[in-house]
Scaffold this active site. Structure first.
Site, PDB file in Angstrom:
ATOM      1  N   LYS A  79       0.858  -1.193   0.000  1.00  0.00           N
ATOM      2  CA  LYS A  79       0.000   0.000   0.000  1.00  0.00           C
ATOM      3  C   LYS A  79       0.890   1.238   0.000  1.00  0.00           C
ATOM      4  CE  LYS A  79      -3.941   2.119   2.460  1.00  0.00           C
ATOM      5  NZ  LYS A  79      -4.935   1.978   3.554  1.00  0.00           N
ATOM      6  N   SER A 154      -9.993   2.112   2.540  1.00  0.00           N
ATOM      7  CA  SER A 154      -9.105   2.920   1.736  1.00  0.00           C
ATOM      8  C   SER A 154      -8.054   2.095   0.993  1.00  0.00           C
ATOM      9  CB  SER A 154      -8.364   3.938   2.619  1.00  0.00           C
ATOM     10  OG  SER A 154      -7.530   3.261   3.555  1.00  0.00           O
ATOM     11  N   SER A 178     -10.432  -0.265   6.710  1.00  0.00           N
ATOM     12  CA  SER A 178      -9.826  -0.226   5.372  1.00  0.00           C
ATOM     13  C   SER A 178      -9.137  -1.486   4.897  1.00  0.00           C
ATOM     14  CB  SER A 178      -8.832   0.931   5.288  1.00  0.00           C
ATOM     15  OG  SER A 178      -9.531   2.133   5.178  1.00  0.00           O
TER      16      SER A 178
HETATM   17  N1  GLN Z   1     -13.598   4.532   5.850  1.00  0.00           N
HETATM   18  C1  GLN Z   1     -13.012   5.022   7.055  1.00  0.00           C
HETATM   19  C2  GLN Z   1     -12.569   6.443   6.860  1.00  0.00           C
HETATM   20  O1  GLN Z   1     -12.844   6.966   5.847  1.00  0.00           O
HETATM   21  C3  GLN Z   1     -11.864   4.154   7.473  1.00  0.00           C
HETATM   22  C4  GLN Z   1     -10.658   4.348   6.629  1.00  0.00           C
HETATM   23  C5  GLN Z   1      -9.491   3.521   7.080  1.00  0.00           C
HETATM   24  O2  GLN Z   1      -9.643   2.500   7.755  1.00  0.00           O
HETATM   25  N2  GLN Z   1      -8.304   3.973   6.739  1.00  0.00           N
HETATM   26  O3  GLN Z   1     -11.980   7.050   7.678  1.00  0.00           O
END
Ligand code: GLN
Length: 486
Positions: A79, A154, A178
């Site tokens: 990532k 994400s 995410s």
């Molecule tokens: N969807 C959540 C957010 O937008 C979690 C994102 C994540 O786990 N990085 O913050």
């Protein structure tokens, strides 16, 4: 070669060890697939074939010298939130579009030491803020199961790369879901470890008390092998937990007889799509056949987890992202009148809309007069949410439910509705707030789209969760299914 891409990490390791294939050949096969599919799927932001193939060559030499470890020579996607020395590391943002990392994240170092091959840096929501990968400065990612749909976020690039077999396995990070939500939407296995198990050193910070890196792979067994590499004490991260190294494969084959599975009533209520609920229920029936017992439990503060998260995460993000000021690194506005103007223009140009929204919320809830009303209150409720789990684990060994309330949604469908987007994490966020480990495993399909089963464990109970995932994967084949046309 087409068979190779669906092999487990263990099988790939055996093929490399027995010289049926070299790491260079395997890596080239993945690079060839990336060339063919990535222009459409957009799973990778940065490729550096010279660096990647040099690592593959070095891995082949190490294998020839009889010094291979389990993942030596295996191509892994990283990532783009992890700093990797000499690699462009963007975190999905225009702010870091041209940032070359001067050092390696702990996670990257661990994979390097194991002799794994860094295949490239994967696409992601900007600064890991999002549930659909649509906030990336580098464009959205397509879900390999249906390219008109999102892969989740994400870690959407890693998710699509695993699902489309554009890597042997990948890394992700999970601040509120995410790893698990994209695992559910793309049909693979993803694990968010207990907070503190994997060092955050060199992992670009979003919300430091919630961020945790973890494996994204085809199966629970693959995740166990990845976690063996990723987990470990690191004095460079003050929240890294100092405990002895574990072998996460050690319990994979334990029978599940007598396992107590807690089903929280709040995870099967309004908001869960009926088709997703049906798949999850069928998976739970399978666990009963394996000898597990079902216990009805309650996590009464579940509904509060999203509002609490959207106070705490933006508060931490607004502080973490203050470092992008155009002075030290990253984007700097070309024209400005004075220092203040330079800061303002740099940040206005460098950040996207979702990141700005979070910075505004975060600075607001931390400001004098609002701190007690919002931030302090959120921290208090966070404690209650963690206590819900402590109570639940007195009655059960693992908790199960959906990982996401729906299957993959259409690109653009929720892009203009932040609250609808935030609700994607209703079943995952509480786990981060409590610091617990959670994983998602493929449990079936609804209208051709994957559905994940979430398994939540007690603190540092990853070996048991992987055992629970693996047992299911011995009697089902959802995790081996591949999207058509890849
Ligand atoms: N969807 C959540 C957010 O937008 C979690 C994102 C994540 O786990 N990085 O913050």
């Amino acid at each position: 070669m087409s068979q190779v891409i669906n092999n487990s990490l263990k099988q790939l390791g055996q093929m490399l060890a027995s010289k049926q294939i070299s790491s260079v050949e395997l890596t080239q096969e993945y690079l060839r697939r990336i060339d063919a599919l990535n222009p459409d799927i957009n799973a990778y932001i940065t490729l550096d074939k010279d660096k990647t193939l040099a690592q593959a060559k070095a891995a082949d030499a190490r294998i020839a010298a009889g010094k291979a470890e389990v993942l030596t020579g295996i191509p892994i996607a990283q990532k783009d939130i992890f700093c990797a020395q000499g690699w462009r590391t963007t975190c999905g943002s225009h702010m870091l579009e041209n940032f070359i990392a001067p050092y390696d994240a702990y996670v990257i170092k661990q994979f390097d030491a194991a002799g794994a091959v860094n295949l490239g840096k994967t696409n992601m929501d900007e600064f890991a803020m999002g549930s659909s990968n649509e906030t990336s400065y580098f464009g959205g990612v397509k879900n390999p199961w249906d390219r008109s749909r999102v892969p989740g976020g994400s870690s959407g690039g890693s998710a699509a790369a695993v699902a489309a077999r554009l890597c042997a396995a990948a890394t992700g990070t999970d601040t509120g879901g995410s790893i698990r939500q994209p695992a559910s939407l793309c049909g693979f296995t993803g694990l968010k470890p207990t907070y503190g198990l994997v060092s955050r050193y060199g992992m670009i910070a979003f919300a430091s008390s919630l961020d945790q890196a973890g494996p994204m792979a085809k199966s629970a067994e693959d995740c166990a092998l990845m976690l063996n590499i990723m987990a470990g004490f690191d004095e460079k991260d003050s929240t890294s937990v100092n405990r002895p190294k574990e072998d996460y494969t050690r319990d994979l084959n334990k029978p599940l007889q007598g396992l107590r599975i807690g089903l929280p009533k709040e995870y099967f209520a309004d908001g869960l799509e009926a088709n997703v609920g049906a798949v999850v229920q069928a998976a739970i029936e399978e666990y009963k056949k394996l000898g597990a017992e079902i216990v009805d439990i309650s996590l009464p503060n579940t509904q509060l987890s999203i509002p609490v998260y959207y106070v705490i995460a933006p508060a931490e993000a607004s502080s973490n992202l203050s470092r992008y000021d155009g002075v030290r690194y990253g984007h700097r506005a070309k024209e400005y009148t004075d220092l203040m103007d330079m800061y303002c223009k740099t940040r206005a140009e460098g950040f996207g809309a979702e990141v700005k929204r979070r910075i505004l919320i975060g600075t607001y809830v931390l400001s004098a007069g609002y701190y007690d009303a919002y931030y302090l209150k959120a921290q208090q409720i966070r404690r209650l949410i963690a206590q819900d789990f402590t109570e639940a684990f007195k009655q059960c060994d693992v908790i199960m439910g959906p990982a996401a309330p729906s299957t993959a949604f259409k690109i653009g469908e929720k892009a203009d509705d932040p609250v609808a987007m935030y609700l994607q994490d209703i079943y995952t966020i509480a786990v981060n707030l409590a610091g617990l480990p959670g994983m998602s495993i493929p449990a079936g399909f609804s209208n051709g789209l994957p559905v994940g089963l979430q398994i939540i464990g007690n603190y540092f109970d990853e070996a048991r969760m992987l055992n629970v995932g693996h047992a299911y994967q011995q009697v089902t084949d959802w995790h081996t299914r591949m999207p058509e046309g890849i």
